[in-house]
Design an enzyme around this catalytic site. Structure first.
Site, mmCIF file in Angstrom:
data_model
loop_
_atom_site.group_PDB
_atom_site.id
_atom_site.type_symbol
_atom_site.label_atom_id
_atom_site.label_comp_id
_atom_site.label_asym_id
_atom_site.label_seq_id
_atom_site.Cartn_x
_atom_site.Cartn_y
_atom_site.Cartn_z
ATOM 1 N N ASP A 181 0.820 -1.209 0.000
ATOM 2 C CA ASP A 181 0.000 0.000 0.000
ATOM 3 C C ASP A 181 0.858 1.265 0.000
ATOM 4 O OD1 ASP A 181 -2.421 1.399 -0.011
ATOM 5 O OD2 ASP A 181 -3.284 0.205 1.604
ATOM 6 N N GLU A 214 -0.430 1.936 -5.123
ATOM 7 C CA GLU A 214 -0.206 3.362 -4.849
ATOM 8 C C GLU A 214 -1.306 4.241 -5.437
ATOM 9 O OE1 GLU A 214 1.848 5.814 -7.590
ATOM 10 O OE2 GLU A 214 0.121 4.689 -8.263
ATOM 11 N N TRP A 215 -2.450 3.607 -5.714
ATOM 12 C CA TRP A 215 -3.713 4.287 -6.029
ATOM 13 C C TRP A 215 -3.694 5.043 -7.361
ATOM 14 C CZ3 TRP A 215 -2.624 7.156 -0.931
ATOM 15 C CH2 TRP A 215 -2.588 6.232 0.134
ATOM 16 N N GLY A 216 -2.703 4.753 -8.209
ATOM 17 C CA GLY A 216 -2.614 5.452 -9.490
ATOM 18 C C GLY A 216 -2.103 6.870 -9.384
ATOM 19 N N ASP A 236 -9.597 3.729 -3.777
ATOM 20 C CA ASP A 236 -10.334 2.560 -3.296
ATOM 21 C C ASP A 236 -11.754 2.509 -3.859
ATOM 22 O OD1 ASP A 236 -8.128 1.992 -1.826
ATOM 23 O OD2 ASP A 236 -9.043 2.314 0.131
#
Length: 678
Positions: A181, A214-216, A236
């Site tokens: 994460d 890394e959520w883009g 998310d």
């Protein structure tokens, strides 16, 4: 299924092997520079993650979407999921990984700097859980963050500065998959952080699938193909139509970056968690499969419904996701929320998703040529949800329910004549009915096949108490290719019928040239509507035809609080408070019946003050499927913006909020002083 030894006594052997692999990894290939404004470039040859894993998208389970950090996430749950994978046939369907998310550890490392499993949740430790999962022929995944702490508010130990020690600990436990994460990252460059953990995993010598989460934020589709097996492209997901839709739209343009060993990851599945309908969950599963996305179940299978298992275990849809060619589907069209997405398959066929974003049934059409198939005398079309095979002369079309997806597998097949002709059932126009008044609807049954449909009949049925009468012929002896049986129907809802949606069903029966009897049915959602009042008024006082929202429900006259109904606050934009309006959260869509009697919609719009400096959104007003007005991107720093649209003659007005193109984050969008003039 063979697993490498995971005992510490083999650790030195792992490190030696890891050093050799690391030497090879350094020559894995250069990172491809980004083209301006994604879509992503195709990865250069050799950029596949060098661990040789995940040659098809990973399939399995992750607890986060159903449990977060609640107490029910524990050793018994994890073992129970492994048991269900075997007992319910999910393992045989391809599901392999049983993954732990955040909150498996205690808040502090031990005296030697090692991670410690929470003794309440995992009294026998992670290695014992791994052994249990491995004994089932499955694999175990684990979670940590590329920061000093994980994302949980308690602040559990992250791996930043401990990468090699933590990776070896995971390998010694027998871990097969790492989700890494992005919280508490201390501002360290993302590529540096994720490269260090890649090197640490390689050094263990154990094959561990590497999931970069890394959520883009740093466009990992441009650089991560040589590091990880998959990378998150978005923030998310949550268990709502708006969230799923927003994430799908962000992931679809990135098709060029995906391939064997390196996948775009639009986050885990929500199927079965209860926030969407089964139709919407089938769309979720269909589109993730067409996008060659990892399929990680996010619902607690110990309490799942049979419909949830039926969706998750559909092996024909799974085969689209797991196709060894590794292509992600590409968007061919999306006009008016009617999407056509096609995916090239290893056998030369095409998977074709006809996806309906809108709140009403829509006809969606394409052709075999448009999806990339060669010219042929005929084609076979397999419906992957109905599990039926038909022949077609080249036309591919269906009337798709609101928020639904028809998923087809189409091939230029010389054996097409062995199958009955494909027949399309359609409704001409929107089924809007005023209670006590007769509406005229027209249905069409069209032969798409290379062969004729014989002895064709159509029937339309409605709810109990409704009157449905044919006003033109309902039968024909034959339909040649491309010809349709059109039937007019007089439909009357009882005068006391409350506004809302009601089901109508169009059924067609016909014979193939070989005498096979075929029955096909399509549901339609009819809406009993109330004409807007003379002069108009506040839209928040009028019934909605449909509504979808990114988080929580659309709120009337308050802001959106992201959870239960009524948890919002006064609508406030730039210090200005509005007593009337709608509180939404991107991505959002709300439809109203205007009945052709209205001329304008006006509002003061912006991001609600409750989100401080966060939030970027764009507002749109649509009239009968055409955009009538829009704002461009608005931020919390901006004052209320006036928005008005000419909706003269429109039957349906739709209010849309998008995420401004940067993903969903605190996108609380207010429609202040929202009025319609009639």
């Amino acid at each position: 299924m063979r697993h490498l030894p995971s005992r510490p006594t083999r650790a030195n052997r792992h490190r030696v092997l890891g050093a050799l692999v690391a030497g090879l990894l350094c020559t894995a290939g250069a990172v491809v520079p980004a083209a301006a404004h994604s879509p992503a470039p195709a990865p250069a040859a050799g950029t596949r993650a060098a661990n040789g894993l995940a040659l098809t998208p990973p399939m399995g389970f992750n607890n986060w979407n159903s449990t977060h950090c609640r107490a029910e996430f524990n050793e018994d749950m994890v073992k129970g999921i492994a048991d269900i994978f075997v007992e319910k046939g999910l393992k045989d369907a391809g599901y392999e990984y049983v993954n732990l998310d955040d909150c498996w550890a205690v808040p502090e490392r031990d005296a030697e700097g090692k991670l410690v499993a929470d003794p309440v949740r995992f009294p026998h430790g992670i290695e014992a859980v791994a052994d249990y999962v491995h004994a089932k022929g499955l694999k175990l995944g684990i979670y940590t963050s590329a920061g000093t702490r994980t994302c949980d508010s308690v602040g559990l130990p992250g791996a930043l500065g401990h990468e090699f020690s933590d990776a070896q600990q995971f390998a010694d436990w027998g871990v097969d998959y790492l989700k890494y994460d992005n919280c508490n990252n201390q501002g360290v460059d993302a590529k540096e952080r994720y490269t260090t953990m890649r090197d640490a995993l390689v050094a263990t010598g154990r094959p561990i699938v590497y999931s970069i989460c890394e959520w883009g934020q740093n466009k990992p589709w441009e650089w991560a193909a040589g590091l990880g097996n998959l990378w998150r492209t978005t923030g998310d997901i949550n268990d709502s139509w708006g969230s799923m839709l927003s994430i799908m739209k962000q992931n679809l343009p990135l098709a060029a970056a995906a391939g064997p060993g390196h996948w775009n990851d639009p986050d885990m599945l929500e199927v079965g968690n209860g926030g969407m309908t089964d139709t919407e969950y089938r769309t979720h599963f269909s589109m993730w499969s067409v996008m060659a996305a990892p399929l990680l179940i996010g619902s607690d299978l110990r309490t799942a419904s049979q419909e949830t298992f039926d969706i998750l275990a559909n092996e024909e849809v799974i085969a689209v996701d797991q196709d060894p060619l590794g292509k992600q589907g590409e968007v061919l069209s999306s006009d008016g929320g009617r999407w056509v997405v096609a995916k090239e398959m290893a056998d030369g066929s095409r998977a074709v998703a006809l996806f309906n974003e809108t709140g009403s049934a829509e006809r969606i059409a394409t052709t075999a040529a448009a999806v990339g198939l060669e010219r042929a005398s005929g084609y076979t079309v397999r419906d992957l949800w109905d599990h039926t095979t038909r022949n077609t002369a080249g036309g591919l079309s269906a009337t798709v329910p609101a928020h639904g997806t028809v998923l087809l597998r189409v091939a230029a097949d010389p054996r097409w004549a062995a199958h009955p002709p494909a027949v399309e059932l359609a409704l001409d126009g929107s089924p809007l009915v005023e209670a006590g008044r007769t509406a005229t609807l027209t249905t069409e049954v069209t032969d798409l096949g290379r062969t004729p449909a014989l002895t064709v009949s159509a029937a339309l049925t409605g709810p109990s108490g409704w009157r449905v009468e044919a006003a033109s012929p309902t039968r024909t002896p034959a339909l040649p290719t491309g010809r349709a049986l059109a039937t007019r129907w007089r439909v009357t809802a009882p005068a006391a019928t409350a506004p809302g949606g009601y089901d109508l069903t169009l059924t067609a029966q016909y014979r193939s040239p070989t005498g096979e009897r075929i029955r096909s049915a399509v549901p339609f959602r009819a809406h009993v509507v109330v004409p807007p009042p003379a002069g108009g008024g506040y839209l928040s006082d009028l019934p909605q035809l449909s509504a979808s929202n990114g988080y929580g429900p659309v709120e009337k006259d308050t802001s959106n609080g992201e959870s239960a109904a009524g948890d919002g606050h006064p609508l406030t934009i730039g210090g200005q408070v509005y007593a009337k309006g709608l509180g939404t959260h991107a991505a959002s869509s709300v439809e109203y019946y205007a009945g052709g009697a209205c001329t304008a919609v006006t509002a003061q719009v912006g991001v609600d003050d409750e989100k401080g400096a966060k939030g970027t959104v764009a507002f749109e007003i649509w009239a009968d499927g055409k955009k009538a007005a829009s704002t461009g991107v608005l931020t919390n720093a901006m004052a209320p913006q006036p928005l008005s649209a000419d909706v003269t003659g429109a039957q349906v007005v739709r209010l849309v909020v998008t995420d401004g193109g940067d993903g969903v984050d605190s996108d609380h969008a207010d429609w202040g002083d929202l009025r319609i003039t009639c």
